[in-house]
Design a protein around this motif. Structure first.
Motif, short mmCIF file in Angstrom:
data_model
loop_
_atom_site.label_atom_id
_atom_site.label_comp_id
_atom_site.label_asym_id
_atom_site.label_seq_id
_atom_site.Cartn_x
_atom_site.Cartn_y
_atom_site.Cartn_z
N ARG A 1 5.35 11.35 7.98
CA ARG A 1 5.35 11.55 9.43
C ARG A 1 6.76 11.47 9.99
NH1 ARG A 1 1.03 7.37 11.46
NH2 ARG A 1 1.96 7.84 13.48
N LEU A 2 7.51 10.52 9.47
CA LEU A 2 8.90 10.37 9.92
C LEU A 2 9.71 11.61 9.56
CD1 LEU A 2 9.41 6.66 8.86
CD2 LEU A 2 9.50 7.53 11.20
N GLY A 3 9.51 12.11 8.33
CA GLY A 3 10.24 13.30 7.90
C GLY A 3 9.98 14.47 8.83
N LYS A 4 8.73 14.63 9.23
CA LYS A 4 8.38 15.73 10.15
C LYS A 4 9.07 15.56 11.49
CE LYS A 4 3.97 17.08 8.17
NZ LYS A 4 2.68 16.41 7.98
N LEU A 5 9.04 14.34 11.94
CA LEU A 5 9.69 14.06 13.23
C LEU A 5 11.18 14.37 13.16
CD1 LEU A 5 9.23 12.90 16.05
CD2 LEU A 5 9.52 10.61 15.10
N PHE A 6 11.81 13.95 12.08
CA PHE A 6 13.25 14.21 11.91
C PHE A 6 13.54 15.71 11.94
CE2 PHE A 6 13.72 10.08 9.22
CZ PHE A 6 13.56 9.32 10.37
N HIS A 7 12.65 16.47 11.35
CA HIS A 7 12.85 17.91 11.30
C HIS A 7 12.80 18.57 12.67
CE1 HIS A 7 12.55 17.97 6.85
NE2 HIS A 7 13.29 19.04 7.00
N GLU A 8 12.26 17.87 13.63
CA GLU A 8 12.28 18.43 14.98
C GLU A 8 13.68 18.34 15.58
OE1 GLU A 8 9.22 16.67 17.36
OE2 GLU A 8 7.67 17.12 15.86
N PHE A 9 14.53 17.53 14.98
CA PHE A 9 15.90 17.38 15.49
C PHE A 9 16.88 18.30 14.78
CE2 PHE A 9 13.77 13.75 17.10
CZ PHE A 9 14.43 13.41 18.28
N THR A 10 16.66 18.47 13.49
CA THR A 10 17.53 19.36 12.71
C THR A 10 16.81 19.75 11.43
OG1 THR A 10 19.56 19.49 11.38
CG2 THR A 10 18.66 17.30 11.76
N PRO A 11 17.08 20.96 10.94
CA PRO A 11 16.49 21.33 9.65
C PRO A 11 17.18 20.61 8.49
CG PRO A 11 17.87 23.11 10.49
CD PRO A 11 17.81 22.07 11.57
N ALA A 12 18.40 20.09 8.73
CA ALA A 12 19.17 19.46 7.65
C ALA A 12 18.83 17.99 7.52
CB ALA A 12 20.66 19.66 7.89
N VAL A 13 17.68 17.71 6.93
CA VAL A 13 17.21 16.34 6.74
C VAL A 13 17.18 16.02 5.26
CG1 VAL A 13 15.28 14.74 7.03
CG2 VAL A 13 15.76 16.45 8.80
N HIS B 1 0.85 -1.18 0.00
CA HIS B 1 0.00 0.00 0.00
C HIS B 1 0.89 1.23 0.00
CE1 HIS B 1 -2.24 -3.29 1.95
NE2 HIS B 1 -3.20 -2.86 1.16
N TYR B 2 1.20 1.70 -1.20
CA TYR B 2 2.16 2.79 -1.32
C TYR B 2 1.73 4.05 -0.59
CZ TYR B 2 4.76 0.04 -4.63
OH TYR B 2 5.50 -0.95 -5.20
N GLU B 3 0.42 4.33 -0.66
CA GLU B 3 -0.10 5.53 0.00
C GLU B 3 0.22 5.48 1.49
OE1 GLU B 3 -1.56 8.06 -1.54
OE2 GLU B 3 -1.21 7.00 -3.44
N ARG B 4 -0.06 4.31 2.02
CA ARG B 4 0.16 4.08 3.44
C ARG B 4 1.62 4.30 3.81
NH1 ARG B 4 -2.37 -1.57 5.21
NH2 ARG B 4 -4.39 -0.57 4.89
N TYR B 5 2.51 3.72 3.00
CA TYR B 5 3.94 3.85 3.28
C TYR B 5 4.37 5.30 3.18
CZ TYR B 5 3.55 -1.10 2.15
OH TYR B 5 3.14 -2.41 2.09
N ARG B 6 3.80 5.98 2.19
CA ARG B 6 4.17 7.39 2.01
C ARG B 6 3.72 8.23 3.20
NH1 ARG B 6 3.58 8.05 -3.65
NH2 ARG B 6 1.39 8.47 -3.32
N ASP B 7 2.53 7.93 3.70
CA ASP B 7 2.04 8.63 4.90
C ASP B 7 3.02 8.50 6.05
OD1 ASP B 7 -0.20 9.50 3.73
OD2 ASP B 7 -1.58 8.10 4.75
N TYR B 8 3.40 7.27 6.31
CA TYR B 8 4.34 7.03 7.41
C TYR B 8 5.66 7.75 7.15
CZ TYR B 8 1.66 3.72 10.19
OH TYR B 8 0.74 3.15 11.00
N SER B 9 6.09 7.70 5.91
CA SER B 9 7.35 8.34 5.55
C SER B 9 7.29 9.84 5.82
CB SER B 9 7.65 8.07 4.08
OG SER B 9 8.93 8.53 3.74
#
Length: 389
Positions: free
Chosen positions: A70-82, A60-68
Motif C-alpha cells: 500500500r505504501l509503494g502505491k502511495l509513493f507512486h502517486e508522487f513519482t514513478p521513480a520509487v 505477521h509477514y503477510e500483514r507487513y507486506r500488505d502495508y508495504s
DNA sequence: TCTGGGGTCCTAGGACCC
DNA sequence: TCTGGGGTCCTAGGACCC
C-alpha cells in the motif's frame, strides 16, 4: 510534525536547475506500528520493551507486506521513480517535480501527511541531493519528521556525526577508524583520500566519497534478486543424518519454489553450515546445467554437505542458497527436456496450491516429518488439499 | 545480548587459458 | 624447460544491512 532544516532558514528550495532531489522515507517502528493498528488493545509497548525481538520474530509477514505494498502505491502517486529498498523503506527521486508538487520539499511534506492519513502509520523522511545524506537525514528526523539538507551543505551536515551513523560502517570498521583517530564523519574527510586508500583500499575511496555526502555507486536498484536462500536454526543442535537430510530437502523446496516464481534458473547452488561452536562455513558449486528443480538442488547440496561434514561436530544451522541466475536453462536433450518440463509443470501446480492453502499443504515425501508413533497407528493426516480446520 | 533469517557487495586465491 | 603477464571464472569467507 517537526520540520527541521539544514541551511538557510529561507523558503522551501527551488528545483529550477534540476539539482537531484532524493527523498528517503523510513517508516517509524514499522512492525510494532502495524501490530498496534491491527490490534490496539495489545500492550505492545510493554511487550516491546520487555522483549524487543519477539514481536519481529513472531510477526505477521503477510500483514507487513500488505502495508508495504500500500505504501509503494502511495509513493507512486508522487513519482514513478520509487525504489522500495526494504519492506519499510524507500527512495523517491523527486527531481524536477516543481510543476506537479511545487517543489520536492513540499512534496515530501505532503507525502508524510498522506502516509499517516491513508495507512495510519507514521514515517520520517530525509531530503537531499544524494541517497546517503537523505538516508542519514531521515534517521535524524525520527520520529515523524522531515529533514531537508540543502545542496552544497552535505559535508557540513555530516561532519559532526559519529562515523557509526554512516550506513556501511559497522562494528568492525568503527574501531578501525577509531585507531586512526577518526570518530566523526568529518574526520574521515580530514584524514584525506590518499591515506584512506592506503589503509582501506577501494573501501577507502568509498569512505571518502560518503563522508562528502556523495553517492559512489550508481544506486542502480535492481528489482531482481541476485541470490535466493533459506536457512534454519535447529531447536536443538543435531547430528541426526535423517533430520539433516529432511531439513536440507525442505530448504531446497522453498528455494526452488521461489526460483520458479521468478522464472529463474540457478547456475550456482550453495550450502551453509553452522556448528555448535558457531563456526560457519559455506560451500558453493556451479552446475553445468542451471536448474529450478527441488530434487536437483537437494542432491547437489547434499553432496556438498557430505563432503563438508565428518559427523564430529553437531550442527546448529543449515542453509541452502542459489545464485548466478539465468532466465533459461541450456538446451537439453529432447527427452530430458520433456521430462524436465513435465516435472516443472507439476511443481508449478504444487506452488499454486501452496500459495493458496499454505506451504504445508503440499510437500514432497522427502521433506515431511517422519510419522510419530501416534500417527502410525491412526489414519494419516491429509496434507494435500486445504487445512483440516 | 550467547546470537534469527534474508539479502548485498567485496576480497583473495587458485585453476585455467592465451 | 623455465619463464612472464593478463584475463576470466569459481569458491570461501567476511562485513554490513534491515
Amino acid at each position: 510534525m517537526n520540520v527541521n532544516r539544514m541551511g538557510p532558514q529561507s523558503q522551501a528550495p527551488s528545483t529550477r536547475h534540476l539539482v537531484r532531489q532524493i527523498l528517503h522515507v523510513d517508516m517509524d517502528a514499522f512492525f510494532v506500528s502495524v501490530e498496534e493498528l491491527e490490534d490496539p488493545s495489545l500492550p505492545i509497548r510493554t511487550a516491546k520493551r520487555l522483549c524487543p525481538q519477539a514481536i519481529f520474530l513472531r510477526g505477521h509477514y503477510e500483514r507487513y507486506r500488505d502495508y508495504s505494498e500500500r505504501l509503494g502505491k502511495l509513493f507512486h502517486e508522487f513519482t514513478p521513480a520509487v525504489e522500495m529498498v526494504s519492506i519499510d523503506e524507500a527512495y523517491l527521486d523527486l527531481t524536477g517535480c516543481e510543476r506537479l508538487h511545487g517543489g520536492a520539499f513540499r512534496a515530501a511534506d505532503r507525502l508524510i501527511r498522506a502516509v499517516k492519513e491513508h495507512t495510519g502509520l507514521s514515517c520520517s523522511a530525509g531530503l537531499s541531493t544524494s541517497h546517503v545524506v537523505s538516508k542519514i537525514a531521515s534517521d535524524q528526523a525520527k520520529p515523524h519528521g522531515l529533514l531537508y539538507v540543502f545542496g552544497g551543505r552535505e559535508a557540513e551536515f555530516l561532519a559532526p556525526l559519529p562515523v557509526r551513523r554512516m550506513p556501511g560502517i559497522g562494528k568492525v570498521t568503527e574501531p578501525e577508524l577509531g585507531s586512526l583517530g577518526i570518530f566523526k564523519i568529518g574526520g574521515i574527510r580530514a584524514y584525506g583520500l590518499e591515506r584512506l586508500k592506503n589503509h582501506f583500499g577501494k573501501y577507502g575511496e568509498w569512505l571518502h566519497a560518503k563522508a562528502l555526502g556523495k553517492d559512489i555507486e550508481a544506486y542502480a536498484y535492481s528489482e531482481e534478486p541476485k541470490s535466493i536462500s533459506h536457512e534454519t536454526t535447529f531447536d536443538a543442535d543435531t547430528d541426526d543424518v535423517e533430520e539433516i537430510e529432511r531439513t536440507l530437502f525442505s530448504l531446497a523446496e522453498l528455494v526452488a519454489m521461489r526460483l520458479r516464481d521468478h522464472a529463474f534458473f540457478a547456475r550456482t547452488v550453495g550450502l551453509k553450515l553452522r556448528f555448535v561452536d558457531f563456526t560457519t562455513l559455506t560451500r558453493d558449486l556451479t552446475l553445468e546445467e542451471p536448474t529450478r528443480l527441488d530434487s536437483v538442488i537437494f542432491e547437489q547440496v547434499l553432496g556438498l554437505f557430505k563432503r563438508a561434514w565428518n559427523g564430529q561436530r553437531k550442527i546448529r544451522l543449515l542453509g541452502v542458497r542459489t545464485s548466478n541466475f539465468e532466465s533459461s536453462s541450456f538446451q537439453l536433450g529432447l527427452i530430458e527436456a520433456e521430462k524436465t518440463a513435465k516435472l516443472t509443470r507439476a511443481l508449478e501446480a504444487a506452488d499454486r496450491l501452496r500459495k493458496r492453502y499454505g506451504f504445508e499443504t503440499m510437500r514432497l515425501a522427502r521433506g515431511l516429518d517422519p510419522p510419530s508413533a501416534e500417527a502410525r497407528k491412526s489414519p494419516p493426516r491429509r496434507r494435500f488439499f486445504g487445512r483440516e480446520d
